[in-house]
Design a protein around this motif. Structure first.
Motif, PDB file in Angstrom:
ATOM      1  N   ARG A  35      43.491  48.668  37.390  1.00 28.46           N
ATOM      2  CA  ARG A  35      42.741  49.727  36.710  1.00 28.46           C
ATOM      3  C   ARG A  35      42.458  49.350  35.262  1.00 28.46           C
ATOM      4  O   ARG A  35      41.346  49.502  34.775  1.00 28.46           O
ATOM      5  CB  ARG A  35      43.527  51.049  36.766  1.00 28.46           C
ATOM      6  N   GLN A  36      43.473  48.883  34.564  1.00 31.06           N
ATOM      7  CA  GLN A  36      43.288  48.484  33.169  1.00 31.06           C
ATOM      8  C   GLN A  36      43.112  46.967  33.009  1.00 31.06           C
ATOM      9  O   GLN A  36      42.635  46.512  31.973  1.00 31.06           O
ATOM     10  CB  GLN A  36      44.483  48.939  32.325  1.00 31.06           C
ATOM     11  N   ILE A  37      43.503  46.194  34.015  1.00 27.97           N
ATOM     12  CA  ILE A  37      43.383  44.730  33.956  1.00 27.97           C
ATOM     13  C   ILE A  37      42.068  44.273  34.581  1.00 27.97           C
ATOM     14  O   ILE A  37      41.701  44.735  35.662  1.00 27.97           O
ATOM     15  CB  ILE A  37      44.527  44.051  34.744  1.00 27.97           C
ATOM     16  N   TRP A  38      41.395  43.365  33.918  1.00 25.01           N
ATOM     17  CA  TRP A  38      40.347  42.573  34.564  1.00 25.01           C
ATOM     18  C   TRP A  38      40.964  41.220  34.888  1.00 25.01           C
ATOM     19  O   TRP A  38      41.425  40.511  33.994  1.00 25.01           O
ATOM     20  CB  TRP A  38      39.141  42.387  33.618  1.00 25.01           C
ATOM     21  N   HIS A  39      40.972  40.864  36.162  1.00 27.36           N
ATOM     22  CA  HIS A  39      41.623  39.638  36.597  1.00 27.36           C
ATOM     23  C   HIS A  39      40.705  38.425  36.451  1.00 27.36           C
ATOM     24  O   HIS A  39      39.500  38.517  36.729  1.00 27.36           O
ATOM     25  CB  HIS A  39      42.064  39.760  38.063  1.00 27.36           C
ATOM     26  N   PRO A  40      41.263  37.286  36.034  1.00 30.25           N
ATOM     27  CA  PRO A  40      40.467  36.055  35.982  1.00 30.25           C
ATOM     28  C   PRO A  40      39.913  35.688  37.365  1.00 30.25           C
ATOM     29  O   PRO A  40      40.566  35.914  38.385  1.00 30.25           O
ATOM     30  CB  PRO A  40      41.478  34.998  35.517  1.00 30.25           C
ATOM     31  N   MET A  41      38.718  35.138  37.370  1.00 32.77           N
ATOM     32  CA  MET A  41      38.091  34.608  38.580  1.00 32.77           C
ATOM     33  C   MET A  41      37.961  35.668  39.685  1.00 32.77           C
ATOM     34  O   MET A  41      38.103  35.363  40.869  1.00 32.77           O
ATOM     35  CB  MET A  41      38.873  33.401  39.120  1.00 32.77           C
ATOM     36  N   HIS A  52      35.894  39.701  40.721  1.00 33.56           N
ATOM     37  CA  HIS A  52      34.977  40.778  40.364  1.00 33.56           C
ATOM     38  C   HIS A  52      35.800  42.049  40.120  1.00 33.56           C
ATOM     39  O   HIS A  52      36.577  42.453  40.992  1.00 33.56           O
ATOM     40  CB  HIS A  52      33.973  41.004  41.496  1.00 33.56           C
ATOM     41  N   PRO A  53      35.664  42.683  38.952  1.00 31.40           N
ATOM     42  CA  PRO A  53      36.470  43.880  38.672  1.00 31.40           C
ATOM     43  C   PRO A  53      36.342  44.969  39.730  1.00 31.40           C
ATOM     44  O   PRO A  53      37.336  45.607  40.104  1.00 31.40           O
ATOM     45  CB  PRO A  53      35.933  44.351  37.320  1.00 31.40           C
ATOM     46  N   ALA A  54      35.130  45.167  40.240  1.00 29.36           N
ATOM     47  CA  ALA A  54      34.930  46.216  41.249  1.00 29.36           C
ATOM     48  C   ALA A  54      35.674  45.884  42.543  1.00 29.36           C
ATOM     49  O   ALA A  54      36.242  46.776  43.188  1.00 29.36           O
ATOM     50  CB  ALA A  54      33.438  46.396  41.528  1.00 29.36           C
ATOM     51  N   GLU A  55      35.671  44.608  42.925  1.00 33.12           N
ATOM     52  CA  GLU A  55      36.400  44.204  44.137  1.00 33.12           C
ATOM     53  C   GLU A  55      37.901  44.407  43.965  1.00 33.12           C
ATOM     54  O   GLU A  55      38.594  44.835  44.893  1.00 33.12           O
ATOM     55  CB  GLU A  55      36.103  42.739  44.462  1.00 33.12           C
ATOM     56  N   MET A  56      38.420  44.089  42.796  1.00 33.22           N
ATOM     57  CA  MET A  56      39.850  44.258  42.547  1.00 33.22           C
ATOM     58  C   MET A  56      40.244  45.738  42.586  1.00 33.22           C
ATOM     59  O   MET A  56      41.307  46.101  43.088  1.00 33.22           O
ATOM     60  CB  MET A  56      40.232  43.658  41.194  1.00 33.22           C
ATOM     61  N   GLN A  57      39.373  46.596  42.076  1.00 31.54           N
ATOM     62  CA  GLN A  57      39.677  48.024  42.112  1.00 31.54           C
ATOM     63  C   GLN A  57      39.574  48.582  43.523  1.00 31.54           C
ATOM     64  O   GLN A  57      40.360  49.451  43.924  1.00 31.54           O
ATOM     65  CB  GLN A  57      38.744  48.777  41.165  1.00 31.54           C
ATOM     66  N   ALA A  58      38.612  48.074  44.292  1.00 36.38           N
ATOM     67  CA  ALA A  58      38.443  48.549  45.669  1.00 36.38           C
ATOM     68  C   ALA A  58      39.564  48.053  46.570  1.00 36.38           C
ATOM     69  O   ALA A  58      39.994  48.757  47.489  1.00 36.38           O
ATOM     70  CB  ALA A  58      37.090  48.095  46.208  1.00 36.38           C
ATOM     71  N   SER A  59      40.027  46.854  46.318  1.00 37.25           N
ATOM     72  CA  SER A  59      41.102  46.261  47.118  1.00 37.25           C
ATOM     73  C   SER A  59      42.097  45.596  46.174  1.00 37.25           C
ATOM     74  O   SER A  59      42.028  44.384  45.928  1.00 37.25           O
ATOM     75  CB  SER A  59      40.528  45.235  48.106  1.00 37.25           C
ATOM     76  N   PRO A  60      43.010  46.375  45.601  1.00 41.39           N
ATOM     77  CA  PRO A  60      43.915  45.855  44.571  1.00 41.39           C
ATOM     78  C   PRO A  60      44.738  44.665  45.054  1.00 41.39           C
ATOM     79  O   PRO A  60      45.140  44.597  46.223  1.00 41.39           O
ATOM     80  CB  PRO A  60      44.816  47.061  44.264  1.00 41.39           C
ATOM     81  N   LEU A 120      53.020  51.468  39.067  1.00 40.07           N
ATOM     82  CA  LEU A 120      52.407  50.149  39.184  1.00 40.07           C
ATOM     83  C   LEU A 120      51.322  50.129  40.240  1.00 40.07           C
ATOM     84  O   LEU A 120      50.248  49.536  40.052  1.00 40.07           O
ATOM     85  CB  LEU A 120      53.485  49.109  39.506  1.00 40.07           C
ATOM     86  N   THR A 121      51.564  50.779  41.358  1.00 36.37           N
ATOM     87  CA  THR A 121      50.569  50.827  42.431  1.00 36.37           C
ATOM     88  C   THR A 121      49.329  51.589  41.995  1.00 36.37           C
ATOM     89  O   THR A 121      48.197  51.150  42.226  1.00 36.37           O
ATOM     90  CB  THR A 121      51.175  51.482  43.688  1.00 36.37           C
ATOM     91  N   GLU A 122      49.530  52.729  41.354  1.00 37.14           N
ATOM     92  CA  GLU A 122      48.400  53.565  40.937  1.00 37.14           C
ATOM     93  C   GLU A 122      47.536  52.893  39.864  1.00 37.14           C
ATOM     94  O   GLU A 122      46.326  53.108  39.800  1.00 37.14           O
ATOM     95  CB  GLU A 122      48.923  54.905  40.411  1.00 37.14           C
ATOM     96  N   ASN A 123      48.157  52.073  39.025  1.00 31.82           N
ATOM     97  CA  ASN A 123      47.427  51.463  37.918  1.00 31.82           C
ATOM     98  C   ASN A 123      47.055  50.003  38.156  1.00 31.82           C
ATOM     99  O   ASN A 123      46.465  49.368  37.283  1.00 31.82           O
ATOM    100  CB  ASN A 123      48.248  51.578  36.633  1.00 31.82           C
TER     101      ASN A 123
END
Length: 449
Positions: A13-19, A21-29, A7-10
């Motif tokens: 990675r596969q989810i785009w979260h509502p509201m 930025h995908p890059a921000e979520m990947q950089a700081s999950p 769960l931590t590793e992924n």
């Protein structure tokens, strides 16, 4: 379920979260929430915190409401799904529609159109409003007017009537024929007016001016939240919505009350419309209708509108609109149980009482911390607007807001950040000791910044 490492590793990675930025979520999950009990949630690391966000304005009954869970399980056992399209109904959908008509009889609501959530409910209200005027033969009435800072979901219609550029700009051009007027927000408004009653009058006059400019015979409906939620918990003066109703009536314009957040007690009354003493033509509902336990929404239709549709003898009265999950039997079963518990517990009264305590606590934080520029609240809807300069009302930056939220979480409370405001919308089963816990955590969070 996969283990914690997976769960931590992924995460993100596969989810785009509502509201987000995908890059921000990947950089700081984001945090991974694994469990909910009562008013608390527990993350993957085992930290348990009080959820002052209430899921997303919607978990009014908290996370341990057994009657709702049991209703879902029982319905799954007998009929997990059937379509609500032409030709079929289900027992739970019939029963819930009846319950909603009783619940919102004081607002004049007589019919229910089921949806899958709040954005669907708004979209349905906008479409039905236009259709109403086609049935009436006034086919130039296609325009909508809304409030700046209002939030009405993410479909193209809802995004078009939204009054916040954050939810609009990346998807423009949006629906044509949508216009916005100033919101009665005493802390920030174009008139420089701080008196709530005078500001309500100025905004009502702006509505009059916009209607006159567009031509009353071209306007289908005005849409507003009785208390604005995502826009920063903006509480209009008690006269404003009544004045809007009078203006709409005078010009033959429909009034849509977006009650997705305010429905079922959050503002201290069973609806925001009832709070202000107004009967709208449509009400949009979702969120607390099942306390978040199942995706469900509803568009409620007032008697005047229902009569026009049901008396029609042409094709214009046929509803060519709907969703696969409209009237989902499991969702409706959850709604029946959730409404029964909501009423039994008197959550509207608890929201009003605990909300008054929360307001007092937040005002104390404002007196203590220069970082707090404004406090806004109604029932268990509250916002702390943070500023770097009180006199200039300069919004606190993103880094400061994140620091406050993180420190509050470490102190045991989950809060939500929206722009430069801390938004609070805890479950309506909140106690006085929970209010004190929220205030204590916010005190710690603000002090850390």
């Amino acid at each position: 379920m996969r283990d914690a490492n997976f769960l931590t590793e992924n995460n993100a990675r596969q989810i785009w979260h509502p509201m987000a930025h995908p890059a921000e979520m990947q950089a700081s999950p984001p945090r991974i929430i694994m469990k909910g009990e009562g008013l608390h949630v527990t993350d993957l690391d085992g930290r348990t915190v009080l959820d002052a966000v209430g899921g997303l304005w919607n978990v009014n009954l908290g996370y341990s409401c057994d009657p709702v869970k049991q209703a879902i399980a029982a319905q799954l056992a007998v009929l997990p799904y059937y379509s609500g399209f032409r030709g079929t109904s289900t027992g739970p959908s019939i029963e819930l529609a009846w319950e909603l008509a009783q619940w919102f009889a004081p607002e004049g609501m007589v019919r229910t159109f089921f949806t899958s959530g709040g954005s669907d409910s708004v979209e349905s209200a906008l479409r039905l409003a236009r259709q109403y005027w086609k049935i009436r033969g006034e086919r130039d009435r296609t325009k909508f007017i809304a409030l700046k800072k209002g939030y009405h979901g993410t479909h193209f219609g809802g995004a078009s009537v939204n009054g916040n550029a954050n939810f609009r700009r990346n998807y423009e051009p949006l629906l044509p024929g949508v216009f916005h007027i100033p919101v009665p927000w005493t802390y920030r408004n174009p008139f420089g007016e701080t008196d709530p009653a005078k500001l309500a009058d100025l905004c009502a006059r702006a509505l009059e001016d916009e209607i006159a400019f567009q031509g009353p015979d071209t306007v289908a409906a005005f849409i507003m939240e009785p208390v604005l939620g995502a826009g920063g918990v903006i509480v209009p003066h008690e006269s404003f919505m009544r004045r809007v109703r009078e203006i709409c009536d005078r010009h033959g314009i429909l009034l849509i009350a977006d009650e997705v957040v305010t429905g079922f007690g959050r503002a201290g009354a069973w609806s925001g419309s009832r709070l202000w003493g107004v009967k709208p033509d449509f009400m949009t509902l979702a969120k607390a209708i099942t306390s978040g336990y199942f995706p469900l929404g509803a568009t409620m239709i007032g008697e005047k509108v229902a009569e026009v549709f049901e008396a029609d003898k042409t094709a214009f009265g046929a509803i060519g609109h709907g969703y696969t999950y409209s009237g989902h039997p499991v969702g409706c079963a959850a709604g029946i149980a959730a409404l029964a518990e909501t009423k039994r517990l008197g959550l509207n009264e608890n929201a009003a009482a605990r909300g008054a305590e929360l307001t007092t606590a937040l005002e104390a934080l404002k007196a203590k911390h220069p970082l707090v520029g404004d406090v806004r609240s109604k029932g268990l809807m509250a916002a702390l607007e943070l500023v770097s300069d009180r006199d200039a009302k300069t919004p606190a930056d993103k880094k400061t807001m994140a620091r406050v939220a993180d420190a509050a979480y470490e102190a045991g409370v989950m809060v939500r950040i929206s722009s430069n405001s801390i938004i609070l919308s805890p479950p309506l089963i909140l106690t006085s000791s929970d209010v004190a816990k929220i205030a204590e955590a916010l005190d710690t969070g603000i002090a850390s910044a």
